[in-house]
Every structure is written in structure tokens, then in C-alpha cells.
Design an enzyme around this catalytic site. Structure first.
Site, PDB file in Angstrom:
ATOM      1  N   LYS A  49       0.733  -1.030   0.202  1.00 27.60           N
ATOM      2  CA  LYS A  49       0.456   0.371   0.019  1.00 27.60           C
ATOM      3  C   LYS A  49       0.683   1.376  -0.355  1.00 27.60           C
ATOM      4  O   LYS A  49       0.327   2.314  -0.360  1.00 27.60           O
ATOM      5  CB  LYS A  49      -0.793  -0.129   1.072  1.00 27.60           C
ATOM      6  CG  LYS A  49      -1.923  -0.965   1.184  1.00 27.60           C
ATOM      7  CD  LYS A  49      -2.285  -1.452  -0.017  1.00 27.60           C
ATOM      8  CE  LYS A  49      -3.746  -2.673  -0.016  1.00 27.60           C
ATOM      9  NZ  LYS A  49      -2.754  -4.272   0.476  1.00 27.60           N
ATOM     10  N   TYR A 263     -12.178 -14.262   3.665  1.00 31.98           N
ATOM     11  CA  TYR A 263     -11.434 -13.063   3.420  1.00 31.98           C
ATOM     12  C   TYR A 263     -10.967 -12.975   4.879  1.00 31.98           C
ATOM     13  O   TYR A 263     -11.869 -13.367   5.858  1.00 31.98           O
ATOM     14  CB  TYR A 263     -11.647 -11.774   3.370  1.00 31.98           C
ATOM     15  CG  TYR A 263     -11.282 -10.511   3.679  1.00 31.98           C
ATOM     16  CD1 TYR A 263      -9.701 -10.368   2.655  1.00 31.98           C
ATOM     17  CD2 TYR A 263     -10.552 -10.504   4.958  1.00 31.98           C
ATOM     18  CE1 TYR A 263      -8.834  -9.363   2.943  1.00 31.98           C
ATOM     19  CE2 TYR A 263      -9.743  -9.432   4.960  1.00 31.98           C
ATOM     20  CZ  TYR A 263      -8.760  -9.174   3.753  1.00 31.98           C
ATOM     21  OH  TYR A 263      -8.707  -8.126   4.837  1.00 31.98           O
ATOM     22  N   TYR A 289      -3.334 -12.887   3.107  1.00 36.44           N
ATOM     23  CA  TYR A 289      -3.080 -12.412   1.329  1.00 36.44           C
ATOM     24  C   TYR A 289      -1.870 -12.646   1.300  1.00 36.44           C
ATOM     25  O   TYR A 289      -1.697 -13.857   0.092  1.00 36.44           O
ATOM     26  CB  TYR A 289      -2.569 -11.287   1.481  1.00 36.44           C
ATOM     27  CG  TYR A 289      -3.414 -10.171   1.635  1.00 36.44           C
ATOM     28  CD1 TYR A 289      -4.535  -9.557   1.290  1.00 36.44           C
ATOM     29  CD2 TYR A 289      -3.819  -9.165   2.445  1.00 36.44           C
ATOM     30  CE1 TYR A 289      -5.698  -8.582   0.984  1.00 36.44           C
ATOM     31  CE2 TYR A 289      -4.717  -8.356   3.372  1.00 36.44           C
ATOM     32  CZ  TYR A 289      -5.706  -7.951   2.277  1.00 36.44           C
ATOM     33  OH  TYR A 289      -6.619  -6.942   2.413  1.00 36.44           O
TER      34      TYR A 289
HETATM   35  C1  LIG Z   1      -3.568  -5.000   0.165  1.00 36.75           C
HETATM   36  C2  LIG Z   1      -2.732  -5.971   0.267  1.00 36.75           C
HETATM   37  C3  LIG Z   1      -2.768  -6.985  -1.076  1.00 36.75           C
HETATM   38  C4  LIG Z   1      -3.555  -6.850  -2.439  1.00 36.75           C
HETATM   39  O1  LIG Z   1      -3.569  -5.555  -3.260  1.00 36.75           O
HETATM   40  P1  LIG Z   1      -4.949  -5.680  -3.182  1.00 36.75           P
HETATM   41  O2  LIG Z   1      -3.976  -4.215  -4.168  1.00 36.75           O
HETATM   42  O3  LIG Z   1      -6.347  -5.195  -2.572  1.00 36.75           O
HETATM   43  O4  LIG Z   1      -5.193  -6.591  -4.453  1.00 36.75           O
HETATM   44  C5  LIG Z   1      -1.696  -8.658  -0.688  1.00 36.75           C
HETATM   45  N1  LIG Z   1      -1.071  -8.697   0.091  1.00 36.75           N
HETATM   46  C6  LIG Z   1      -1.428  -7.833   1.176  1.00 36.75           C
HETATM   47  C7  LIG Z   1      -0.309  -7.989   2.007  1.00 36.75           C
HETATM   48  C8  LIG Z   1      -1.725  -6.781   0.878  1.00 36.75           C
HETATM   49  O5  LIG Z   1      -2.158  -5.714   2.278  1.00 36.75           O
END
Ligand SMILES: *Cc1c(COP(=O)(O)O)cnc(C)c1O
Length: 334
Positions: A49, A263, A289
Site C-alpha cells: 500500500k 477473506y 494475503y
Molecule cells: C492489500 C494487500 C494485498 C492485495 O492488494 P490489492 O491491491 O488489495 O489487491 C496483498 N497483500 C497484502 C499484504 C495486502 O495488504
């Protein structure tokens, strides 16, 4: 290229390392596996992010915002990095969080990312299980305007066209590093949730005329919704950078079946993948993730999705702090 016309507020330690995973590769018996260490972007424990926020925060500053508002789950990495980015930009930050994930470990509500959100000085608004966090965010935005401040709303995961520019940028960084290191990457594999990361990566690769494919792994257990998000954001991002041809349908790949049960809830292959990476490479993945994405990559390798001499780049998008909200899952791992 085209990206120079978009203002960028510096947050990322770049380039993040691109390294081989030799021990994992030997364990799995090929293809060649590399990792892009976007867990090392450097902003309050790093993660993907930070790249999106460089463009989002610059946009907020340009629009004269005083307060950043965003939404997410209690253990959102996006929310934590947004709180950190706001600190660096001298902006106030208000967060709307929910506990929709059926994970009952008390650490989920007070450790990991939420601990950091509070430490970073953000105002935290909790919305009940049934409440809509976007509705609550509208109320928060209205209250900010009412007191004479100017709010800037960042959607879930920072996933819109402006945020995705961060991954267009990352795609270009990867192409440059691969050239410098003389690596011919065939596939980039990345976790896909709110879609902006995969969308930006695809647009960046297409814009650079690269043949590298981008495979998203659905971590939400909702491939229809995630696929829709990725396509929509990719189209908007392509338009924003003036890539009139957009991203062709045959460039789009979302691997499904790895996000169960839902999720924020890890499955056994995810726990195994996290443990394997810790014990072969000392790489720390997360249960929401990157663990699911790595479990997907391992499964695809096991099913011979890739040629033995192909080169696969796994993008480590971060998430490490969230691990501490799932400590009970790892009590028996040794
Ligand atoms: C947000 C996030 C993702 C996914 O990214 P998106 O742009 O939301 O698809 C992947 N890995 C981590 C650790 C994240 O925080």
C-alpha cells in the site's frame, strides 16, 4: 515514461530487493523462483500500500486536504500504511474499521495492525459487524467538513486508478531490475484482494510492451467480484496514463480456489506455505494475503502450470504485522 506527470509523495524505499529463492526452488524442483520484496517498502513495516499511497497522498495534498479517511478490516495493512503515510505528510487520519472476519482471537482486536494504527495516532472509528463501513465513512467525512477541515477519502485497499499507479511504477521497477540482473521473467504472481495491485502491475507491463504475464491469486474466495475489480481498475488506470488500447482480455489471469474459507480466514495449505517459507528462506508471509498467494503458487507448481526452466517472480506484498493477530494458529508449528 508517462508516470512522471503524476505527483508522487515519497514514501517508498526503492528499489525493493528482487532476489532468488534458491532453497524454495530446490525444495519444489523448479521453475526458477524469485521474490520481489515489497514487504520492504519501509513505511511502518512496509507492504504494497505504500506504493499506492505515494500517488494518493500526493493527490490529497494537491487537493488541499487536511484529513485522510479510509476504511478496512481490523487487521487491514492498507489502513496501517495509510495512518503512517498521513503522519509523514503532516495530515490527520481517521479510520473506519470493522470486525466482519469471523476470527475470535482477542489479538485480532488489539495487536498487529490495529495496535500500530493507534500508535500512529490515527482516530479509529469502529463499526459494528452488520454496519457498512462505507456508510460510516460518509458520516466521518461529513463531520470533517462540518468542522471546517477538508477530507480526502481513500477506498478499500487504496484501489482506484490513482492508487494503482503505484503498481504501474512497480512493474517498471521490476523490468529495470530484471534487465540489470539479466533475468528473463515469464510470470509475476501476486495476491489479489481489492484488485489495485494486480491491475496496476498488468497496466505497467502492457505499457512497457513486456511479455511478462501477471497472475493474480484470489485471496477473497470470491473470484467473480475480485476479477471484476481488477478489470475495472485496470481499464481506469490505463485510461489515466493514456494507454488507449487498454489491457487485452488475454493478459488477464486470476487463479481461484486458494482463498477458502473466506477473506481473513487461513486454510491449511496457507499455514503450510507460511511455515515452509519461514523455514526454507526466512521469509515471513501473512495468513490473509501472501500466505494464500504462496499456497496458490506452490499448488500451481505442483500441477506443472510452469515449465521447469521458466522464471516466476512472486511479489511479497507485505502483511507481516497481521501475523501477530493469528498467533493461536501457529502454536503447534515447529
Ligand atoms: C492489500 C494487500 C494485498 C492485495 O492488494 P490489492 O491491491 O488489495 O489487491 C496483498 N497483500 C497484502 C499484504 C495486502 O495488504
Amino acid at each position: 515514461m508517462v508516470l512522471t506527470k503524476f505527483p508522487k509523495f515519497p514514501l517508498v524505499h526503492r528499489p525493493t530487493p528482487l532476489e532468488p529463492l534458491k532453497r524454495l526452488e530446490a525444495h519444489l524442483g523448479g521453475p526458477q523462483i524469485y521474490i520481489k520484496r515489497d514487504d520492504c517498502t519501509g513505511l511502518a513495516f512496509g507492504g504494497n500500500k505504500a506504493r499506492k499511497l505515494e500517488f494518493l497522498i500526493a493527490d490529497a495534498l494537491e487537493k488541499g486536504a487536511t484529513t485522510i479517511v479510509t476504511v478496512g478490516s481490523m487487521q487491514s495493512n492498507h489502513v496501517r500504511q495509510t495512518a503512517a503515510a498521513a503522519v509523514k505528510a503532516g495530515l490527520k487520519c481517521e479510520l473506519v474499521l470493522d470486525w466482519r472476519v469471523p476470527w475470535t482471537d482477542p489479538a485480532y482486536g488489539n495487536s498487529g495492525n490495529i495496535l500500530l494504527d493507534r500508535l500512529l495516532g490515527a482516530t479509529v472509528h469502529l463499526c459494528g459487524k452488520a454496519g457498512s463501513r462505507n456508510d460510516k465513512a460518509h458520516e466521518v467525512m461529513a463531520a470533517i467538513e462540518a468542522r471546517g477541515d477538508k477530507g480526502y477519502f481513500i477506498p478499500t485497499g487504496g484501489s482506484n486508478a490513482v492508487g494503482s499507479l503505484g503498481y504501474v511504477d512497480c512493474a517498471l521497477e521490476i523490468i529495470e531490475q530484471a534487465q540489470q540482473q539479466n533475468i528473463q521473467i515469464d510470470h509475476v504472481v501476486v495476491a489479489s484482494g481489492s484488485g489495485g495491485t494486480q491491475a496496476g502491475m498488468m497496466v505497467g507491463l502492457v505499457a512497457a510492451n513486456s511479455k511478462i504475464s501477471c497472475i493474480g491469486i484470489d485471496i477473497d474466495h470470491d473470484p467473480v467480484a475480485v476479477g471484476e475489480e481488477v478489470r475495472t481498475i485496470a481499464a481506469q488506470t490505463a485510461k489515466l496514463i493514456g494507454l488507449s488500447a487498454g489491457v487485452k482480455q488475454d493478459r488477464f489471469e486470476l487463479a481461484e480456489g486458494y482463498g477458502a474459507p473466506e477473506y481473513g480466514m487461513p486454510n491449511n495449505p496457507t499455514i503450510e506455505a507460511i511455515t515452509l517459507l519461514a523455514q526454507t528462506e526466512a521469509i515471513i508471509l501473512d495468513p490473509v494475503y501472501t500466505g494464500k498467494a504462496m499456497a496458490g503458487l506452490i499448488d500451481m507448481i505442483t500441477k506443472n502450470r510452469f515449465g521447469k526452466d521458466e522464471v516466476v517472480l512472486f511479489v511479497h506484498t507485505g502483511g507481516g504485522p497481521g501475523l501477530f493477530a493469528y498467533s493461536s494458529t501457529f502454536e503447534k508449528t515447529s
